[in-house]
Design a protein around this motif. Structure first.
Motif, PDB file in Angstrom:
ATOM      1  N   ILE A  52       0.862  -1.144  -0.033  1.00  0.00           N
ATOM      2  CA  ILE A  52       0.028  -0.041  -0.036  1.00  0.00           C
ATOM      3  C   ILE A  52       0.903   1.385  -0.068  1.00  0.00           C
ATOM      4  N   TYR A  53       0.823   2.021  -1.142  1.00  0.00           N
ATOM      5  CA  TYR A  53       1.555   3.252  -1.055  1.00  0.00           C
ATOM      6  C   TYR A  53       0.827   4.481  -0.657  1.00  0.00           C
ATOM      7  N   VAL A  54       1.369   5.285   0.167  1.00  0.00           N
ATOM      8  CA  VAL A  54       0.669   6.240   0.992  1.00  0.00           C
ATOM      9  C   VAL A  54       1.273   7.599   0.392  1.00  0.00           C
ATOM     10  N   ASP A  55       0.489   8.519   0.620  1.00  0.00           N
ATOM     11  CA  ASP A  55       0.882   9.967   0.253  1.00  0.00           C
ATOM     12  C   ASP A  55       0.132  10.874   1.186  1.00  0.00           C
ATOM     13  N   SER A  56       0.936  11.298   2.239  1.00  0.00           N
ATOM     14  CA  SER A  56       0.091  12.208   3.235  1.00  0.00           C
ATOM     15  C   SER A  56       0.444  13.691   2.971  1.00  0.00           C
ATOM     16  N   SER A  57       0.927  14.040   1.728  1.00  0.00           N
ATOM     17  CA  SER A  57       1.163  15.450   1.350  1.00  0.00           C
ATOM     18  C   SER A  57      -0.134  16.516   1.476  1.00  0.00           C
ATOM     19  N   GLY A  58      -1.355  15.671   1.478  1.00  0.00           N
ATOM     20  CA  GLY A  58      -2.750  16.537   1.796  1.00  0.00           C
ATOM     21  C   GLY A  58      -3.177  16.336   3.048  1.00  0.00           C
ATOM     22  N   GLY A  59      -2.323  15.844   4.244  1.00  0.00           N
ATOM     23  CA  GLY A  59      -2.629  15.901   5.602  1.00  0.00           C
ATOM     24  C   GLY A  59      -2.545  14.508   5.951  1.00  0.00           C
ATOM     25  N   ALA A  60      -2.516  14.629   7.452  1.00  0.00           N
ATOM     26  CA  ALA A  60      -2.346  13.259   8.112  1.00  0.00           C
ATOM     27  C   ALA A  60      -3.696  12.717   7.772  1.00  0.00           C
ATOM     28  N   PHE A  61      -3.587  11.166   7.905  1.00  0.00           N
ATOM     29  CA  PHE A  61      -4.966  10.473   7.836  1.00  0.00           C
ATOM     30  C   PHE A  61      -4.560   8.837   8.495  1.00  0.00           C
ATOM     31  N   THR A  62      -5.791   8.182   8.424  1.00  0.00           N
ATOM     32  CA  THR A  62      -5.458   6.734   9.180  1.00  0.00           C
ATOM     33  C   THR A  62      -5.909   5.553   7.859  1.00  0.00           C
ATOM     34  N   ILE A  63      -5.101   4.853   8.123  1.00  0.00           N
ATOM     35  CA  ILE A  63      -5.627   3.463   7.265  1.00  0.00           C
ATOM     36  C   ILE A  63      -5.928   2.494   8.478  1.00  0.00           C
ATOM     37  N   THR A  64      -7.265   1.837   8.123  1.00  0.00           N
ATOM     38  CA  THR A  64      -7.575   1.027   8.861  1.00  0.00           C
ATOM     39  C   THR A  64      -7.634  -0.500   8.395  1.00  0.00           C
ATOM     40  N   LEU A  65      -6.838  -1.329   8.904  1.00  0.00           N
ATOM     41  CA  LEU A  65      -6.646  -2.720   8.455  1.00  0.00           C
ATOM     42  C   LEU A  65      -7.913  -3.516   8.597  1.00  0.00           C
ATOM     43  N   GLU A  66      -7.993  -4.514   7.805  1.00  0.00           N
ATOM     44  CA  GLU A  66      -9.210  -5.420   7.737  1.00  0.00           C
ATOM     45  C   GLU A  66      -9.604  -5.941   9.324  1.00  0.00           C
ATOM     46  N   ALA A  67     -10.602  -6.224   9.656  1.00  0.00           N
ATOM     47  CA  ALA A  67     -11.132  -6.705  10.975  1.00  0.00           C
ATOM     48  C   ALA A  67     -10.574  -8.090  11.258  1.00  0.00           C
ATOM     49  N   SER A  68     -10.686  -8.789  10.040  1.00  0.00           N
ATOM     50  CA  SER A  68     -10.541 -10.429  10.166  1.00  0.00           C
ATOM     51  C   SER A  68      -9.796 -11.087   9.143  1.00  0.00           C
ATOM     52  N   PRO A  69      -8.345 -10.776   9.304  1.00  0.00           N
ATOM     53  CA  PRO A  69      -7.411 -11.049   8.509  1.00  0.00           C
ATOM     54  C   PRO A  69      -7.083 -12.379   8.472  1.00  0.00           C
ATOM     55  N   ALA A  70      -6.605 -13.026   7.505  1.00  0.00           N
ATOM     56  CA  ALA A  70      -6.300 -14.650   7.628  1.00  0.00           C
ATOM     57  C   ALA A  70      -4.916 -14.696   8.220  1.00  0.00           C
ATOM     58  N   THR A  71      -4.739 -15.869   8.740  1.00  0.00           N
ATOM     59  CA  THR A  71      -3.245 -15.964   9.448  1.00  0.00           C
ATOM     60  C   THR A  71      -2.221 -16.025   8.075  1.00  0.00           C
TER      61      THR A  71
ATOM     62  N   SER B 168       5.277   6.871  -0.048  1.00  0.00           N
ATOM     63  CA  SER B 168       5.985   6.709  -1.192  1.00  0.00           C
ATOM     64  C   SER B 168       6.496   8.090  -1.576  1.00  0.00           C
ATOM     65  N   VAL B 169       6.085   9.401  -0.985  1.00  0.00           N
ATOM     66  CA  VAL B 169       6.332  10.613  -1.178  1.00  0.00           C
ATOM     67  C   VAL B 169       7.256  11.178  -0.112  1.00  0.00           C
ATOM     68  N   GLY B 170       7.745  10.784   0.986  1.00  0.00           N
ATOM     69  CA  GLY B 170       8.573  11.316   1.912  1.00  0.00           C
ATOM     70  C   GLY B 170       7.735  12.293   2.720  1.00  0.00           C
ATOM     71  N   ASN B 171       6.677  12.189   3.137  1.00  0.00           N
ATOM     72  CA  ASN B 171       6.000  13.352   3.855  1.00  0.00           C
ATOM     73  C   ASN B 171       5.442  12.784   5.174  1.00  0.00           C
ATOM     74  N   CYS B 172       5.675  11.514   5.620  1.00  0.00           N
ATOM     75  CA  CYS B 172       5.145  11.096   6.977  1.00  0.00           C
ATOM     76  C   CYS B 172       5.793  11.921   8.099  1.00  0.00           C
ATOM     77  N   GLY B 173       7.056  12.448   7.844  1.00  0.00           N
ATOM     78  CA  GLY B 173       7.773  13.140   8.991  1.00  0.00           C
ATOM     79  C   GLY B 173       6.939  14.490   9.176  1.00  0.00           C
ATOM     80  N   THR B 174       6.256  14.933   8.507  1.00  0.00           N
ATOM     81  CA  THR B 174       5.461  16.308   8.523  1.00  0.00           C
ATOM     82  C   THR B 174       3.893  15.932   8.806  1.00  0.00           C
ATOM     83  N   ASP B 175       3.230  14.941   8.073  1.00  0.00           N
ATOM     84  CA  ASP B 175       1.886  14.667   8.321  1.00  0.00           C
ATOM     85  C   ASP B 175       2.194  13.213   8.421  1.00  0.00           C
ATOM     86  N   THR B 176       1.639  12.625   9.698  1.00  0.00           N
ATOM     87  CA  THR B 176       1.778  11.409  10.025  1.00  0.00           C
ATOM     88  C   THR B 176       0.557  10.470   9.684  1.00  0.00           C
TER      89      THR B 176
END
Length: 74
Positions: A1-20, A29-37
Motif C-alpha cells: 500500500i503506497y501512502v501519500d500524506s502530502s494532503g494531510g495526516a490520515f488513518t489507514i484501517t486494516l481489515e477486521a478479520s485477516p487470514a493467518t 511513497s513521497v516522503g511526507n510522513c515526517g510532516t503529516d503522520t
C-alpha cells in the motif's frame, strides 16, 4: 500500500478479520510522513502490541504479517 500524506495526516484501517499469515507492506511513497503522520489502525487486532502504529518518518515503510492474533513486523 503506497501512502501519500502530502494532503494531510490520515488513518489507514486494516481489515477486521485477516487470514493467518496475511502480509501487508505500507510505504510512504513521497516522503511526507515526517510532516503529516499516517496512522495504521489494527481494527481490533494489535500491531506489535499496540492498537495503532504511527508512521512518522519520511519514506518509512512497514511490513506486517498477521499471526492469527496480532500483526507483527517482518
Amino acid at each position: 500500500i503506497y501512502v501519500d500524506s502530502s494532503g494531510g495526516a490520515f488513518t489507514i484501517t486494516l481489515e477486521a478479520s485477516p487470514a493467518t499469515n496475511r502480509e501487508l507492506e505500507i510505504i510512504d511513497s513521497v516522503g511526507n510522513c515526517g510532516t503529516d503522520t499516517v496512522t495504521v489502525a489494527g481494527n481490533g487486532n494489535n500491531i506489535i502490541g499496540l492498537a495503532t502504529y504511527s508512521m512518522t518518518q519520511n519514506y518509512e515503510s512497514i511490513r506486517l504479517i498477521f499471526n492469527g492474533t496480532q500483526w507483527n513486523l517482518i
